[in-house]
Design a protein around this motif. Structure first.
Motif, PDB file in Angstrom:
ATOM      1  N   ASN A   1       0.974  -1.569  -0.220  1.00  0.00           N
ATOM      2  CA  ASN A   1       0.127  -0.718  -0.477  1.00  0.00           C
ATOM      3  C   ASN A   1       1.262   1.883  -0.316  1.00  0.00           C
ATOM      4  N   ARG A   2       0.493   2.562  -0.186  1.00  0.00           N
ATOM      5  CA  ARG A   2       0.656   3.925   0.062  1.00  0.00           C
ATOM      6  C   ARG A   2       1.787   3.906   1.111  1.00  0.00           C
ATOM      7  N   TYR A   3       1.146   4.206   2.493  1.00  0.00           N
ATOM      8  CA  TYR A   3       1.854   3.965   3.160  1.00  0.00           C
ATOM      9  C   TYR A   3       2.742   3.099   2.885  1.00  0.00           C
ATOM     10  N   TYR A   4       2.858   1.984   3.064  1.00  0.00           N
ATOM     11  CA  TYR A   4       4.307   1.055   2.748  1.00  0.00           C
ATOM     12  C   TYR A   4       5.278   1.752   2.117  1.00  0.00           C
ATOM     13  N   CYS A   5       5.060   2.382   1.047  1.00  0.00           N
ATOM     14  CA  CYS A   5       5.829   2.601  -0.128  1.00  0.00           C
ATOM     15  C   CYS A   5       6.479   4.088   0.400  1.00  0.00           C
ATOM     16  N   ASP A   6       5.173   4.978   1.213  1.00  0.00           N
ATOM     17  CA  ASP A   6       6.283   6.340   1.732  1.00  0.00           C
ATOM     18  C   ASP A   6       7.155   6.234   3.085  1.00  0.00           C
ATOM     19  N   LEU A   7       6.609   5.304   3.457  1.00  0.00           N
ATOM     20  CA  LEU A   7       7.306   4.808   4.923  1.00  0.00           C
ATOM     21  C   LEU A   7       8.893   4.407   4.106  1.00  0.00           C
ATOM     22  N   LEU A   8       8.847   3.751   3.555  1.00  0.00           N
ATOM     23  CA  LEU A   8      10.197   3.292   2.827  1.00  0.00           C
ATOM     24  C   LEU A   8      10.944   4.293   1.276  1.00  0.00           C
ATOM     25  N   GLU A   9       9.981   4.533   1.293  1.00  0.00           N
ATOM     26  CA  GLU A   9      10.793   5.560  -0.015  1.00  0.00           C
ATOM     27  C   GLU A   9      11.091   4.874  -1.184  1.00  0.00           C
ATOM     28  N   TYR A  10      10.307   3.740  -1.510  1.00  0.00           N
ATOM     29  CA  TYR A  10      10.531   2.555  -2.528  1.00  0.00           C
ATOM     30  C   TYR A  10       8.752   3.291  -3.458  1.00  0.00           C
ATOM     31  N   SER A  11       8.624   3.065  -4.704  1.00  0.00           N
ATOM     32  CA  SER A  11       7.013   3.054  -5.003  1.00  0.00           C
ATOM     33  C   SER A  11       7.207   1.516  -5.536  1.00  0.00           C
ATOM     34  N   GLN A  12       5.763   1.600  -5.516  1.00  0.00           N
ATOM     35  CA  GLN A  12       5.698   0.126  -5.812  1.00  0.00           C
ATOM     36  C   GLN A  12       5.478  -0.766  -6.365  1.00  0.00           C
ATOM     37  N   ASP A  13       5.716  -0.378  -7.844  1.00  0.00           N
ATOM     38  CA  ASP A  13       6.770  -0.662  -9.199  1.00  0.00           C
ATOM     39  C   ASP A  13       8.498  -1.314  -8.790  1.00  0.00           C
ATOM     40  N   GLU A  14       9.225  -0.575  -7.907  1.00  0.00           N
ATOM     41  CA  GLU A  14      10.075  -0.484  -7.008  1.00  0.00           C
ATOM     42  C   GLU A  14      10.246  -2.213  -5.997  1.00  0.00           C
ATOM     43  N   LEU A  15       8.779  -1.797  -5.053  1.00  0.00           N
ATOM     44  CA  LEU A  15       8.914  -2.369  -4.359  1.00  0.00           C
ATOM     45  C   LEU A  15       8.744  -4.104  -4.734  1.00  0.00           C
ATOM     46  N   LEU A  16       7.399  -4.219  -5.938  1.00  0.00           N
ATOM     47  CA  LEU A  16       7.174  -5.670  -6.052  1.00  0.00           C
ATOM     48  C   LEU A  16       8.268  -6.684  -6.797  1.00  0.00           C
ATOM     49  N   GLN A  17       9.830  -6.214  -7.154  1.00  0.00           N
ATOM     50  CA  GLN A  17      10.888  -5.951  -7.646  1.00  0.00           C
ATOM     51  C   GLN A  17      11.392  -6.749  -6.843  1.00  0.00           C
ATOM     52  N   ILE A  18      11.068  -6.851  -5.794  1.00  0.00           N
ATOM     53  CA  ILE A  18      12.707  -7.002  -4.411  1.00  0.00           C
ATOM     54  C   ILE A  18      11.898  -7.838  -3.629  1.00  0.00           C
TER      55      ILE A  18
END
Length: 817
Positions: free
Chosen positions: A437-454
């Motif tokens: 979700n958006r909070y996860y992305c904002d907290l870790l300073e990554y976009s959703q697409d970037e997080l889905l690659q790791i």
């Protein structure tokens, strides 16, 4: 010997031939048999008559004699021929009569002289042969039929009978007897054949009394019209068993005028039972069809009408219970225009033999729009043509609403997932992100697409990775369903973020893990609160230890007897102990009150209160303190009613007045005021933070306060965004009571305005020792006001004084008596 004329010789020859027809006439046709002798006789007679009439012919007597003899011989020959023909003809007649009488063994000779008689004899003989053969065949068939009938009568379950009337009469006087009854009578009627043949009433008496009159009436009608007799009735056997039988017979009017019936009786009890079962089945079907909530219909395609609809069909279609169903055209006209074309196409496919299953909007006769689902199954005849349609109709309006609500719920879920105030992620069993979700992305300073690659392992602090992986492995293996832990994440910029992880596993029907749901919550604020709490405990410990130490020291000195001979010093030690004891009790009471209010375990019991009474009680509580401090206490009471917990509000006003008195100079004034406010007043929104009582400063300022300053005032806490600081005052949206406590003391520095409602916060750390405060009074006031849906705040100017404001809603709160 005289010579005979040639004519005489011809006549004699002809006569000779006539006496032996078998030599010459055999095979002649009847025409020549009759014509030739007649012509010869006429010719001979003519010559003889001519000789007698015309003597001039000069025939000798002898010639005349021979001529006469020839004529006589011709006549005799003709007679013999005719006699033989007539004898043969008579023989044909006799044989014909014998054949007609049934004596088929006679035959005619076929060697007759006359051709026609020979042909007739052969034809008659051939007809006799054929007739005899046919009779023999018929006899054979009749014998076989009689044998079959005898056998069938023995084994057939149907009773075959012939019943003939003996005496004619009306229905009651009709009598008769059975001429033939098959053996099935014993099986059906439990009566022997002999008894039935001896007494017809033994058989007719089996008819059930309730059916006898109808049976006799049908029998009379058949007798009068000679129409076939067909009737069903009940019989009661000698054993008491009741059976249903079907009687079928054909009446025959005999030569004596009586009527005989040739018929059969069939036991149809099993058919009646099946018929009853069918009727019961139909009744159950109707009961079931009329009890279900789903509409049921049968549509006759050829007749273009509904042959059956259940009550639920009418209810779903909005049709009156006693009204007939709409025609197909009416039904189509009520379908929503946006759905009608689709339904027409589906109906066309239905007529081709395809099943019908459609959802559509339908407007009932009273104008209500409903969602319906129709399912229909066409029934075909032997030629493959649709003749009937059986189907159901279901009101799916509620389901459609549920689906809409579900879609809305799903949208809300997606919104809740995406906009959740905590981090939410779906992770596969290997640790790779499936969704974040958006909070996860904002907290870790990554976009959703970037997080889905790791994977999540790439974001965990190295020191916490092993524990997290161990929990994931235990979930995958089914050892645990969920696990929680505190760990640290590292965002893109390298900041270490402490979080609390709550993970659970989602499995398929076979128990195989599909993914895990991982919630992470940023606990930096919580850790800060815990740190503040630890500081609070430390402060409380210090605040408690100070009076306890003082009390302990005073008591020890008194107990040691060192001041036994010094009463003034002993009294001074006792005063110190008493003051510190009082301070200790007050401190403990305030701490307990604050904790109860903070935990929400205290429920304030609210009731209608007179505002003037509340203000007077607060005045009475601090009057002695004001007198001691030489401070003038001024109260402007308001006569109205509010809805509040009276003791709590008195405690708030008392705390505010005591603070103002303690920090006022002798001769100063402290003013308690109250008034109505309907709009434009700051202070109904509530005070944020975890405030406490602090030094408020000396008394100064106005005697009667005016309206609070604008939220943009420099002394108003509008700029604070910290969760622990007061929030900005807002205007009330409903009638409220505005209390104000004004002093003219030293005032509160701007940097302290933000914190004085926090626990153990004071303007000057020495105030607790000099003024006797506990540092919790204002924090308690704030929590009491918030539980009344009110607001408390302060406006102050250093060196001029302070005004504390409290607003309480005037109207009773919803949900309270």
């Amino acid at each position: 010997m005289p010579v005979r004329p040639a004519s005489i010789d011809w006549v004699i020859a002809m006569a000779s031939l006539q006496t032996k027809p078998s030599l010459w006439f055999r095979g002649l046709s009847l025409y020549w048999v009759l014509t030739v002798p007649l012509v010869l006789s006429i010719a001979s007679s003519t010559v003889l008559v001519g000789c007698l009439l015309y003597p001039q012919m000069h025939l000798a007597p002898r010639s005349m004699l021979w001529l006469a003899l020839g004529t006589i011989a011709g006549a005799i020959s003709q007679g013999l021929i005719l006699r033989r023909f007539l004898a043969q003809l008579n023989q044909v007649s006799q044989v014909s009569r014998e054949l007609a009488a049934g004596h088929l063994s006679h035959r005619l000779p076929t060697d007759n002289t006359v051709v026609e008689l020979s042909q007739l004899a052969r034809a008659i003989n051939q007809l006799a042969d054929q007739t005899q053969q046919s009779l023999q065949s018929m006899q054979t068939a009749l014998t076989a039929s009689e044998q079959w009938l005898a056998q069938y009568s023995q084994i057939s379950p149907s009773m075959i009978y012939t019943y003939g009337e003996v005496i004619e009469g009306d229905i009651s006087g009709r009598q008769g007897r059975f001429e033939y009854i098959s053996a099935a009578l014993e099986e059906i009627g439990e009566i022997s054949v002999e008894a039935g043949l001896q007494d017809a009433n033994a058989v007719r008496g089996l008819i059930h009394p309730d059916d006898a009159a109808a049976y006799l009436a049908a029998e009379l009608e058949s007798e009068q019209t000679l129409n076939s007799f067909s009737h069903q009735c009940r019989i009661v056997t000698p054993s008491g068993q009741m059976k249903w039988v079907h009687v079928q017979s054909q009446p025959q009017r005999r030569a004596d005028g009586t009527v005989a019936w040739h018929g059969v009786v069939v036991d149809i009890s099993s058919y009646k039972q099946a018929e009853v079962a069918l009727q019961e089945s139909e009744i159950r079907f109707r009961q079931l069809a009329e009890a279900v909530e789903e509409g049921f219909f049968v549509y006759d395609v050829e007749a273009s009408h509904y042959s059956y609809v259940n009550p639920a069909y009418r209810a779903i279609q909005g049709i009156a219970p006693d009204a007939g169903p709409d025609s197909e055209a009416q039904w189509l006209a009520r379908i929503h225009p946006d759905d009608r074309d689709r339904i027409v196409v589906a109906l066309a496919r239905e007529l081709q033999g395809e099943n019908f299953d459609e959802e559509y909007r339908y407007t009932t006769p009273n104008g209500e729009l409903r969602w319906l689902r129709s399912r229909a199954f066409p029934l075909l005849d032997g030629m493959g043509k649709v003749v009937r349609v059986v189907g159901t109709v279901e009101n799916i309006t509620e389901r459609k609403r549920t689906e809409a609500a579900l879609r809305q719920s799903e949208a809300l879920f997606r919104s809740a997932f995406d906009d959740a105030p905590i981090g939410v992620a779906l992770v596969d069993p290997t640790g790779r992100f499936l969704r974040v979700n958006r909070y996860y992305c904002d907290l870790l300073e990554y976009s959703q697409d970037e997080l889905l690659q790791i994977s999540f392992q790439d974001l965990i602090h190295p020191e916490d990775l092993a524990a997290d992986l161990a929990g994931l492995e235990q979930m995958n293996q089914g050892m645990i369903q969920t696990f929680q832990m505190e760990k640290r994440l590292v965002n893109r910029s390298g900041t270490v973020i402490p979080v609390f992880l709550n993970a659970s596993c989602v499995r398929d029907a076979d128990g195989t893990p599909l993914y895990s749901i991982r919630h992470i919550q940023d606990i930096r604020d919580r850790l800060e609160v815990e740190r503040i709490k630890d500081e609070f405990v430390s402060i409380v410990s210090h605040e408690l230890r100070t009076p306890i130490t003082s009390i302990e020291g005073s008591i020890q000195l008194l107990g040691s007897g060192i001041y036994a001979n010094r009463p003034e010093k002993a009294r001074n030690m006792l005063d110190i102990a008493m003051k510190n004891s009082t301070r200790l009790v007050r401190l403990v009471d305030d701490i307990l009150s604050f904790e109860r209010l903070e935990s929400g375990k205290v429920e304030l019991l609210k009731e209608p209160c007179q505002v003037e009474d509340l203000m007077r009680q607060a005045e009475d509580s601090v009057q002695s303190l004001a007198d001691t401090a030489a401070v003038i206490l001024i109260v402007h009471p308001l006569q109205t009613t509010c809805y509040a917990a009276p003791d709590s509000i008195v405690q708030v006003l008392t705390n505010l007045l005591s603070n103002a008195i303690k920090f006022s100079n002798p001769g100063g004034k402290v003013v308690l005021d109250a008034r109505f406010e309907v709009g434009g007043v700051g202070g109904v929104g509530g005070v944020g933070g975890v405030g406490g009582v602090g030094g408020v400063g000396g008394v100064g300022g106005m005697e009667k306060p005016t309206s609070p300053t604008s939220p943009t005032s420099s002394t108003s806490p509008t700029s604070s965004t910290s969760p622990t600081s007061p929030t900005s005052p807002t205007s009330p949206t409903s009638p409220a009571i505005l209390f104000s406590v004004t002093d003219h003391g030293r005032g509160i520095p701007p940097e302290k305005v933000e914190t004085i409602f926090d626990q153990f916060q004071q303007v000057d750390v020495s105030d607790s020792r000099q003024k006797g405060g506990t540092g919790l009074g204002l924090a308690i006031c704030k929590r009491i006001v918030l539980q009344h849906q009110g607001q408390i705040w302060v406006e102050s100017r250093v060196g001029q004084g302070s005004t504390f404001y409290v607003t309480l809603p005037l109207a009773q709160e919803d949900g309270h008596d």
